[in-house]
Design a protein around this motif. Structure first.
Motif, PDB file in Angstrom:
ATOM      1  N   LYS A   1     -14.935  -9.846  -4.812  1.00 17.33           N
ATOM      2  CA  LYS A   1     -14.395  -8.590  -5.307  1.00 17.33           C
ATOM      3  C   LYS A   1     -13.365  -8.019  -4.335  1.00 17.33           C
ATOM      4  O   LYS A   1     -12.339  -7.485  -4.758  1.00 17.33           O
ATOM      5  N   ALA A   2     -13.601  -8.155  -3.044  1.00 18.21           N
ATOM      6  CA  ALA A   2     -12.673  -7.645  -2.029  1.00 18.21           C
ATOM      7  C   ALA A   2     -11.341  -8.394  -2.091  1.00 18.21           C
ATOM      8  O   ALA A   2     -10.277  -7.800  -1.904  1.00 18.21           O
ATOM      9  N   SER A   3     -11.387  -9.690  -2.367  1.00 18.37           N
ATOM     10  CA  SER A   3     -10.143 -10.465  -2.438  1.00 18.37           C
ATOM     11  C   SER A   3      -9.313 -10.060  -3.657  1.00 18.37           C
ATOM     12  O   SER A   3      -8.089 -10.021  -3.605  1.00 18.37           O
ATOM     13  N   LYS A   4      -9.970  -9.738  -4.780  1.00 19.62           N
ATOM     14  CA  LYS A   4      -9.250  -9.273  -5.968  1.00 19.62           C
ATOM     15  C   LYS A   4      -8.604  -7.916  -5.714  1.00 19.62           C
ATOM     16  O   LYS A   4      -7.459  -7.679  -6.096  1.00 19.62           O
ATOM     17  N   ILE A   5      -9.327  -7.036  -5.046  1.00 16.92           N
ATOM     18  CA  ILE A   5      -8.787  -5.710  -4.732  1.00 16.92           C
ATOM     19  C   ILE A   5      -7.603  -5.837  -3.790  1.00 16.92           C
ATOM     20  O   ILE A   5      -6.563  -5.199  -3.991  1.00 16.92           O
ATOM     21  N   SER A   6      -7.719  -6.677  -2.784  1.00 14.79           N
ATOM     22  CA  SER A   6      -6.604  -6.837  -1.847  1.00 14.79           C
ATOM     23  C   SER A   6      -5.401  -7.472  -2.541  1.00 14.79           C
ATOM     24  O   SER A   6      -4.253  -7.143  -2.251  1.00 14.79           O
ATOM     25  N   ALA A   7      -5.649  -8.389  -3.484  1.00 21.56           N
ATOM     26  CA  ALA A   7      -4.540  -8.998  -4.223  1.00 21.56           C
ATOM     27  C   ALA A   7      -3.822  -7.954  -5.074  1.00 21.56           C
ATOM     28  O   ALA A   7      -2.583  -7.944  -5.157  1.00 21.56           O
ATOM     29  N   VAL A   8      -4.577  -7.074  -5.698  1.00 23.85           N
ATOM     30  CA  VAL A   8      -3.981  -6.008  -6.509  1.00 23.85           C
ATOM     31  C   VAL A   8      -3.164  -5.072  -5.630  1.00 23.85           C
ATOM     32  O   VAL A   8      -2.051  -4.652  -5.992  1.00 23.85           O
ATOM     33  N   VAL A   9      -3.672  -4.726  -4.463  1.00 28.43           N
ATOM     34  CA  VAL A   9      -2.957  -3.839  -3.544  1.00 28.43           C
ATOM     35  C   VAL A   9      -1.660  -4.502  -3.078  1.00 28.43           C
ATOM     36  O   VAL A   9      -0.596  -3.862  -3.040  1.00 28.43           O
ATOM     37  N   VAL A  10      -1.713  -5.770  -2.725  1.00 28.59           N
ATOM     38  CA  VAL A  10      -0.512  -6.486  -2.282  1.00 28.59           C
ATOM     39  C   VAL A  10       0.514  -6.537  -3.411  1.00 28.59           C
ATOM     40  O   VAL A  10       1.711  -6.312  -3.195  1.00 28.59           O
ATOM     41  N   PHE A  11       0.067  -6.807  -4.628  1.00 31.52           N
ATOM     42  CA  PHE A  11       0.967  -6.851  -5.772  1.00 31.52           C
ATOM     43  C   PHE A  11       1.612  -5.490  -6.022  1.00 31.52           C
ATOM     44  O   PHE A  11       2.807  -5.389  -6.288  1.00 31.52           O
ATOM     45  N   ALA A  12       0.833  -4.431  -5.913  1.00 34.64           N
ATOM     46  CA  ALA A  12       1.353  -3.075  -6.125  1.00 34.64           C
ATOM     47  C   ALA A  12       2.389  -2.725  -5.058  1.00 34.64           C
ATOM     48  O   ALA A  12       3.430  -2.138  -5.361  1.00 34.64           O
ATOM     49  N   CYS A  13       2.125  -3.082  -3.823  1.00 31.26           N
ATOM     50  CA  CYS A  13       3.093  -2.809  -2.748  1.00 31.26           C
ATOM     51  C   CYS A  13       4.381  -3.607  -2.950  1.00 31.26           C
ATOM     52  O   CYS A  13       5.479  -3.103  -2.742  1.00 31.26           O
ATOM     53  N   ALA A  14       4.248  -4.867  -3.362  1.00 29.90           N
ATOM     54  CA  ALA A  14       5.431  -5.697  -3.595  1.00 29.90           C
ATOM     55  C   ALA A  14       6.258  -5.130  -4.744  1.00 29.90           C
ATOM     56  O   ALA A  14       7.499  -5.141  -4.693  1.00 29.90           O
ATOM     57  N   SER A  15       5.600  -4.635  -5.779  1.00 29.19           N
ATOM     58  CA  SER A  15       6.322  -4.037  -6.907  1.00 29.19           C
ATOM     59  C   SER A  15       7.067  -2.787  -6.483  1.00 29.19           C
ATOM     60  O   SER A  15       8.208  -2.562  -6.887  1.00 29.19           O
ATOM     61  N   ALA A  16       6.443  -1.964  -5.656  1.00 29.95           N
ATOM     62  CA  ALA A  16       7.086  -0.738  -5.180  1.00 29.95           C
ATOM     63  C   ALA A  16       8.326  -1.063  -4.361  1.00 29.95           C
ATOM     64  O   ALA A  16       9.364  -0.407  -4.486  1.00 29.95           O
ATOM     65  N   VAL A  17       8.247  -2.079  -3.520  1.00 28.41           N
ATOM     66  CA  VAL A  17       9.393  -2.477  -2.700  1.00 28.41           C
ATOM     67  C   VAL A  17      10.521  -2.998  -3.586  1.00 28.41           C
ATOM     68  O   VAL A  17      11.694  -2.696  -3.375  1.00 28.41           O
ATOM     69  N   ALA A  18      10.176  -3.770  -4.614  1.00 28.87           N
ATOM     70  CA  ALA A  18      11.199  -4.311  -5.515  1.00 28.87           C
ATOM     71  C   ALA A  18      11.936  -3.196  -6.246  1.00 28.87           C
ATOM     72  O   ALA A  18      13.150  -3.240  -6.406  1.00 28.87           O
ATOM     73  N   PHE A  19      11.225  -2.175  -6.702  1.00 27.96           N
ATOM     74  CA  PHE A  19      11.865  -1.066  -7.401  1.00 27.96           C
ATOM     75  C   PHE A  19      12.651  -0.177  -6.452  1.00 27.96           C
ATOM     76  O   PHE A  19      13.624   0.446  -6.845  1.00 27.96           O
ATOM     77  N   ALA A  20      12.276  -0.109  -5.210  1.00 28.38           N
ATOM     78  CA  ALA A  20      12.971   0.736  -4.241  1.00 28.38           C
ATOM     79  C   ALA A  20      14.341   0.175  -3.898  1.00 28.38           C
ATOM     80  O   ALA A  20      15.196   0.894  -3.402  1.00 28.38           O
ATOM     81  N   GLN A  21      14.586  -1.092  -4.171  1.00 25.21           N
ATOM     82  CA  GLN A  21      15.847  -1.719  -3.799  1.00 25.21           C
ATOM     83  C   GLN A  21      16.860  -1.732  -4.940  1.00 25.21           C
ATOM     84  O   GLN A  21      17.864  -2.421  -4.870  1.00 25.21           O
TER      85      GLN A  21
END
Length: 90
Positions: A2-22
């Motif tokens: 469960k912790a690995s799924k949560i961390s994967a979701v967090v990493v994906f969300a951060c990557a999406s935010a960076v992509a939109f910021a550019q």
């Protein structure tokens, strides 16, 4: 697991935010567009009806004459857009 799924979701969300910021900006500010419109009005390019685009030399001359009478009454015709033109655009 469960912790690995949560961390994967967090990493994906951060990557999406960076992509939109550019995302590149549109290039012009509102003030630049207003100034360009005022300069076009001053140069007699606008207004122009749909059936006369680009405006004919007669239309440009008439627009310049109307602009000079309405915005620069009593003045010599200025070379560039000035305070009267920028105030009219607001």
């Amino acid at each position: 697991m469960k912790a690995s799924k949560i961390s994967a979701v967090v990493v994906f969300a951060c990557a999406s935010a960076v992509a939109f910021a550019q995302v590149p900006s549109s290039g012009k500010t509102r003030e630049q567009v207003k100034q360009e419109l005022a300069q076009a009005q001053h140069d007699g390019i606008v207004p122009a009806p749909k059936h006369d685009y680009p405006p004919s030399p007669a239309r440009v001359a008439r627009n310049k004459e109307v602009h000079a009478l309405t915005k620069h009454a009593g003045e010599q015709i200025p070379v560039q857009a000035d305070h009267h033109d920028t105030v009219a655009g607001r």
